[in-house]
Design a protein around this motif. Structure first.
Motif, PDB file in Angstrom:
ATOM      1  N   TYR A 102       0.842  -1.184   0.000  1.00 35.83           N
ATOM      2  CA  TYR A 102       0.000   0.000   0.000  1.00 35.83           C
ATOM      3  C   TYR A 102       0.884   1.243   0.000  1.00 35.83           C
ATOM      4  O   TYR A 102       1.992   1.230   0.541  1.00 35.83           O
ATOM      5  N   SER A 103       0.374   2.308  -0.571  1.00 34.35           N
ATOM      6  CA  SER A 103       1.022   3.610  -0.413  1.00 34.35           C
ATOM      7  C   SER A 103       0.153   4.466   0.506  1.00 34.35           C
ATOM      8  O   SER A 103      -1.047   4.242   0.634  1.00 34.35           O
ATOM      9  N   TRP A 104       0.778   5.433   1.128  1.00 30.25           N
ATOM     10  CA  TRP A 104       0.146   6.202   2.200  1.00 30.25           C
ATOM     11  C   TRP A 104       0.270   7.697   1.967  1.00 30.25           C
ATOM     12  O   TRP A 104       1.123   8.171   1.229  1.00 30.25           O
ATOM     13  N   ILE A 105      -0.564   8.413   2.700  1.00 35.78           N
ATOM     14  CA  ILE A 105      -0.396   9.844   2.900  1.00 35.78           C
ATOM     15  C   ILE A 105       0.266   9.999   4.257  1.00 35.78           C
ATOM     16  O   ILE A 105      -0.114   9.338   5.216  1.00 35.78           O
ATOM     17  N   ALA A 106       1.251  10.874   4.341  1.00 34.97           N
ATOM     18  CA  ALA A 106       2.019  10.990   5.580  1.00 34.97           C
ATOM     19  C   ALA A 106       2.403  12.436   5.833  1.00 34.97           C
ATOM     20  O   ALA A 106       2.327  13.291   4.945  1.00 34.97           O
ATOM     21  N   VAL A 107       2.817  12.693   7.076  1.00 35.41           N
ATOM     22  CA  VAL A 107       3.279  14.015   7.478  1.00 35.41           C
ATOM     23  C   VAL A 107       4.424  13.810   8.462  1.00 35.41           C
ATOM     24  O   VAL A 107       4.462  12.829   9.207  1.00 35.41           O
ATOM     25  N   LYS A 108       5.363  14.709   8.459  1.00 30.01           N
ATOM     26  CA  LYS A 108       6.563  14.585   9.281  1.00 30.01           C
ATOM     27  C   LYS A 108       6.235  14.421  10.763  1.00 30.01           C
ATOM     28  O   LYS A 108       5.338  15.073  11.292  1.00 30.01           O
ATOM     29  N   LYS A 109       6.987  13.551  11.444  1.00 34.56           N
ATOM     30  CA  LYS A 109       6.905  13.468  12.900  1.00 34.56           C
ATOM     31  C   LYS A 109       7.221  14.830  13.498  1.00 34.56           C
ATOM     32  O   LYS A 109       8.138  15.518  13.048  1.00 34.56           O
ATOM     33  N   GLY A 110       6.473  15.226  14.506  1.00 29.54           N
ATOM     34  CA  GLY A 110       6.669  16.536  15.097  1.00 29.54           C
ATOM     35  C   GLY A 110       5.752  17.591  14.527  1.00 29.54           C
ATOM     36  O   GLY A 110       5.795  18.747  14.953  1.00 29.54           O
ATOM     37  N   SER A 111       4.907  17.211  13.569  1.00 33.78           N
ATOM     38  CA  SER A 111       3.906  18.145  13.052  1.00 33.78           C
ATOM     39  C   SER A 111       2.849  18.413  14.127  1.00 33.78           C
ATOM     40  O   SER A 111       2.764  17.703  15.129  1.00 33.78           O
ATOM     41  N   ASP A 112       2.052  19.451  13.922  1.00 37.83           N
ATOM     42  CA  ASP A 112       1.023  19.844  14.877  1.00 37.83           C
ATOM     43  C   ASP A 112       0.108  18.655  15.193  1.00 37.83           C
ATOM     44  O   ASP A 112      -0.569  18.142  14.302  1.00 37.83           O
ATOM     45  N   PRO A 113       0.064  18.184  16.449  1.00 37.20           N
ATOM     46  CA  PRO A 113      -0.782  17.032  16.794  1.00 37.20           C
ATOM     47  C   PRO A 113      -2.257  17.252  16.461  1.00 37.20           C
ATOM     48  O   PRO A 113      -2.961  16.306  16.087  1.00 37.20           O
ATOM     49  N   ALA A 114      -2.718  18.482  16.598  1.00 38.00           N
ATOM     50  CA  ALA A 114      -4.123  18.771  16.291  1.00 38.00           C
ATOM     51  C   ALA A 114      -4.400  18.577  14.801  1.00 38.00           C
ATOM     52  O   ALA A 114      -5.470  18.090  14.411  1.00 38.00           O
ATOM     53  N   LEU A 115      -3.422  18.948  13.952  1.00 34.16           N
ATOM     54  CA  LEU A 115      -3.572  18.757  12.512  1.00 34.16           C
ATOM     55  C   LEU A 115      -3.579  17.278  12.174  1.00 34.16           C
ATOM     56  O   LEU A 115      -4.411  16.809  11.376  1.00 34.16           O
ATOM     57  N   VAL A 116      -2.668  16.520  12.771  1.00 39.02           N
ATOM     58  CA  VAL A 116      -2.592  15.085  12.509  1.00 39.02           C
ATOM     59  C   VAL A 116      -3.907  14.406  12.895  1.00 39.02           C
ATOM     60  O   VAL A 116      -4.458  13.599  12.136  1.00 39.02           O
ATOM     61  N   LEU A 117      -4.439  14.742  14.071  1.00 28.79           N
ATOM     62  CA  LEU A 117      -5.704  14.160  14.523  1.00 28.79           C
ATOM     63  C   LEU A 117      -6.843  14.538  13.586  1.00 28.79           C
ATOM     64  O   LEU A 117      -7.686  13.699  13.234  1.00 28.79           O
ATOM     65  N   ARG A 118      -6.864  15.783  13.168  1.00 27.54           N
ATOM     66  CA  ARG A 118      -7.923  16.273  12.276  1.00 27.54           C
ATOM     67  C   ARG A 118      -7.909  15.515  10.948  1.00 27.54           C
ATOM     68  O   ARG A 118      -8.963  15.133  10.411  1.00 27.54           O
ATOM     69  N   LEU A 119      -6.716  15.271  10.424  1.00 31.53           N
ATOM     70  CA  LEU A 119      -6.586  14.543   9.160  1.00 31.53           C
ATOM     71  C   LEU A 119      -7.014  13.084   9.323  1.00 31.53           C
ATOM     72  O   LEU A 119      -7.722  12.534   8.475  1.00 31.53           O
ATOM     73  N   ARG A 120      -6.587  12.472  10.405  1.00 33.11           N
ATOM     74  CA  ARG A 120      -6.943  11.073  10.636  1.00 33.11           C
ATOM     75  C   ARG A 120      -8.448  10.902  10.807  1.00 33.11           C
ATOM     76  O   ARG A 120      -9.046   9.944  10.305  1.00 33.11           O
ATOM     77  N   GLN A 121      -9.067  11.830  11.507  1.00 35.39           N
ATOM     78  CA  GLN A 121     -10.514  11.751  11.696  1.00 35.39           C
ATOM     79  C   GLN A 121     -11.239  11.932  10.367  1.00 35.39           C
ATOM     80  O   GLN A 121     -12.214  11.229  10.075  1.00 35.39           O
ATOM     81  N   ALA A 122     -10.755  12.873   9.546  1.00 41.51           N
ATOM     82  CA  ALA A 122     -11.378  13.109   8.243  1.00 41.51           C
ATOM     83  C   ALA A 122     -11.224  11.895   7.342  1.00 41.51           C
ATOM     84  O   ALA A 122     -12.160  11.499   6.635  1.00 41.51           O
ATOM     85  N   TYR A 123     -10.048  11.284   7.363  1.00 42.43           N
ATOM     86  CA  TYR A 123      -9.819  10.092   6.535  1.00 42.43           C
ATOM     87  C   TYR A 123     -10.748   8.958   6.963  1.00 42.43           C
ATOM     88  O   TYR A 123     -11.329   8.255   6.130  1.00 42.43           O
ATOM     89  N   ALA A 124     -10.884   8.772   8.265  1.00 31.64           N
ATOM     90  CA  ALA A 124     -11.764   7.719   8.778  1.00 31.64           C
ATOM     91  C   ALA A 124     -13.200   7.931   8.309  1.00 31.64           C
ATOM     92  O   ALA A 124     -13.929   6.966   8.044  1.00 31.64           O
ATOM     93  N   GLN A 125     -13.618   9.189   8.183  1.00 30.30           N
ATOM     94  CA  GLN A 125     -14.981   9.501   7.787  1.00 30.30           C
ATOM     95  C   GLN A 125     -15.233   9.267   6.298  1.00 30.30           C
ATOM     96  O   GLN A 125     -16.332   8.905   5.904  1.00 30.30           O
ATOM     97  N   ILE A 126     -14.211   9.453   5.463  1.00 31.93           N
ATOM     98  CA  ILE A 126     -14.425   9.264   4.019  1.00 31.93           C
ATOM     99  C   ILE A 126     -14.150   7.843   3.573  1.00 31.93           C
ATOM    100  O   ILE A 126     -14.636   7.417   2.524  1.00 31.93           O
ATOM    101  N   LYS A 127     -13.378   7.080   4.351  1.00 35.56           N
ATOM    102  CA  LYS A 127     -13.010   5.726   3.944  1.00 35.56           C
ATOM    103  C   LYS A 127     -14.261   4.860   3.783  1.00 35.56           C
ATOM    104  O   LYS A 127     -15.044   4.704   4.699  1.00 35.56           O
ATOM    105  N   GLY A 128     -14.454   4.324   2.578  1.00 37.72           N
ATOM    106  CA  GLY A 128     -15.618   3.493   2.308  1.00 37.72           C
ATOM    107  C   GLY A 128     -16.905   4.257   2.141  1.00 37.72           C
ATOM    108  O   GLY A 128     -17.976   3.655   2.023  1.00 37.72           O
ATOM    109  N   SER A 129     -16.833   5.591   2.102  1.00 41.66           N
ATOM    110  CA  SER A 129     -18.039   6.412   2.016  1.00 41.66           C
ATOM    111  C   SER A 129     -18.585   6.460   0.591  1.00 41.66           C
ATOM    112  O   SER A 129     -17.862   6.209  -0.380  1.00 41.66           O
ATOM    113  N   PRO A 130     -19.877   6.801   0.427  1.00 44.17           N
ATOM    114  CA  PRO A 130     -20.437   6.974  -0.920  1.00 44.17           C
ATOM    115  C   PRO A 130     -19.682   8.034  -1.719  1.00 44.17           C
ATOM    116  O   PRO A 130     -19.543   7.905  -2.937  1.00 44.17           O
ATOM    117  N   GLN A 131     -19.209   9.070  -1.037  1.00 42.07           N
ATOM    118  CA  GLN A 131     -18.461  10.121  -1.737  1.00 42.07           C
ATOM    119  C   GLN A 131     -17.174   9.570  -2.345  1.00 42.07           C
ATOM    120  O   GLN A 131     -16.799   9.917  -3.465  1.00 42.07           O
TER     121      GLN A 131
END
Length: 256
Positions: free
Chosen positions: A182-211
């Motif tokens: 698999y290939s991934w989307i990634a961001v450097k370690k040490g990035s803003d934790p709030a941004l990382v969480l926001r991205l992970r939550q958004a990805y979880a919401q679109i994964k397998g979605s009708p959109q």
């Protein structure tokens, strides 16, 4: 950041597009983020993403060497890479991995395939030619300057068209289990934790979605939801359990 690598990342008339880009854009919309895309050769994109916080990169293979450098947001594509040659090159005969040692193999700098060629395939240095991006690798391959290169049979049509080749003009001579990943989307370690969480939550919401199903063909949607690939010594780090993740680039980049 991204590298041009059709069909997953394309760049035409100043517009970033492609299958993986569609996933990234959907995730960013879900996260309420406005991205700025930047297109570079893979080696430069990788160095920038590895050294700059809050910059997303895709598509990137999750290898042991990279594991501790990045926060892994989510899977964006599935690849089955193999070694290919021009069909007319009857002089090239590959039946087992060690046979490639006698031929010049092309790959992209900082690409996961270079790690594999050096560490697993034990390709001699003088038989390994590294280019800044996959576009240049294909150019040299098409004119016969390279004997072999690595690519996915589902991702070569754009390059075949570019060089006025058909699928009959190329032949995959060897597929290796370690190159299915698999290939991934990634961001450097040490990035803003709030941004990382926001991205992970958004990805979880679109994964397998009708959109998501609207922007991807069924086989590509399945690639993001399939069970993990079998572990090997080379890809064992990408076989560990993963959190629902979001793949995003703040400034964009791509290859593997």
């Amino acid at each position: 950041m991204l590298e041009v690598s059709p069909p997953h990342q394309t760049y035409d008339n100043g517009q970033v597009a492609g299958l993986s880009t569609a996933v990234v854009e959907l995730m960013l919309q879900q996260a309420g983020l406005q991205p700025r895309y930047e297109v570079y050769p893979w080696a430069r994109a990788f160095r920038l993403a590895a050294s700059t916080p809050n910059v997303l990169i895709y598509n990137m293979a999750r290898t042991p060497e990279r594991e501790g450098q990045f926060e892994w947001i989510g899977k964006v594509a599935r690849y089955q890479f193999g070694l290919l040659k021009l069909t007319r090159r009857n002089d090239i005969k590959v039946q087992q991995l060690s046979d490639i040692h006698g031929y010049v193999v092309g790959a992209q700098r900082e690409d996961f395939a270079v790690e594999w060629l050096k560490n697993v395939a034990k390709q001699p240095t003088n038989r390994l030619q590294l280019q800044p991006d996959v576009v240049e690798t294909w150019r040299l391959f098409a004119i016969g300057k390279l004997d072999l290169m690595i690519d996915d049979p589902n991702a070569i049509q754009t390059m075949l068209d570019k060089h006025q080749l058909t699928r009959a003009d190329v032949q995959f001579v060897l597929f290796v289990p370690e190159l299915e990943l698999y290939s991934w989307i990634a961001v450097k370690k040490g990035s803003d934790p709030a941004l990382v969480l926001r991205l992970r939550q958004a990805y979880a919401q679109i994964k397998g979605s009708p959109q998501l199903k609207k922007v991807l063909q069924p086989e590509f949607v399945d690639a993001l939801t399939d069970p993990p690939l079998a572990c090997t010594d080379f890809n064992q780090q990408s076989c560990s359990a993963w959190m629902p993740a979001v793949t995003v680039f703040a400034t964009f980049c791509c290859n593997l």
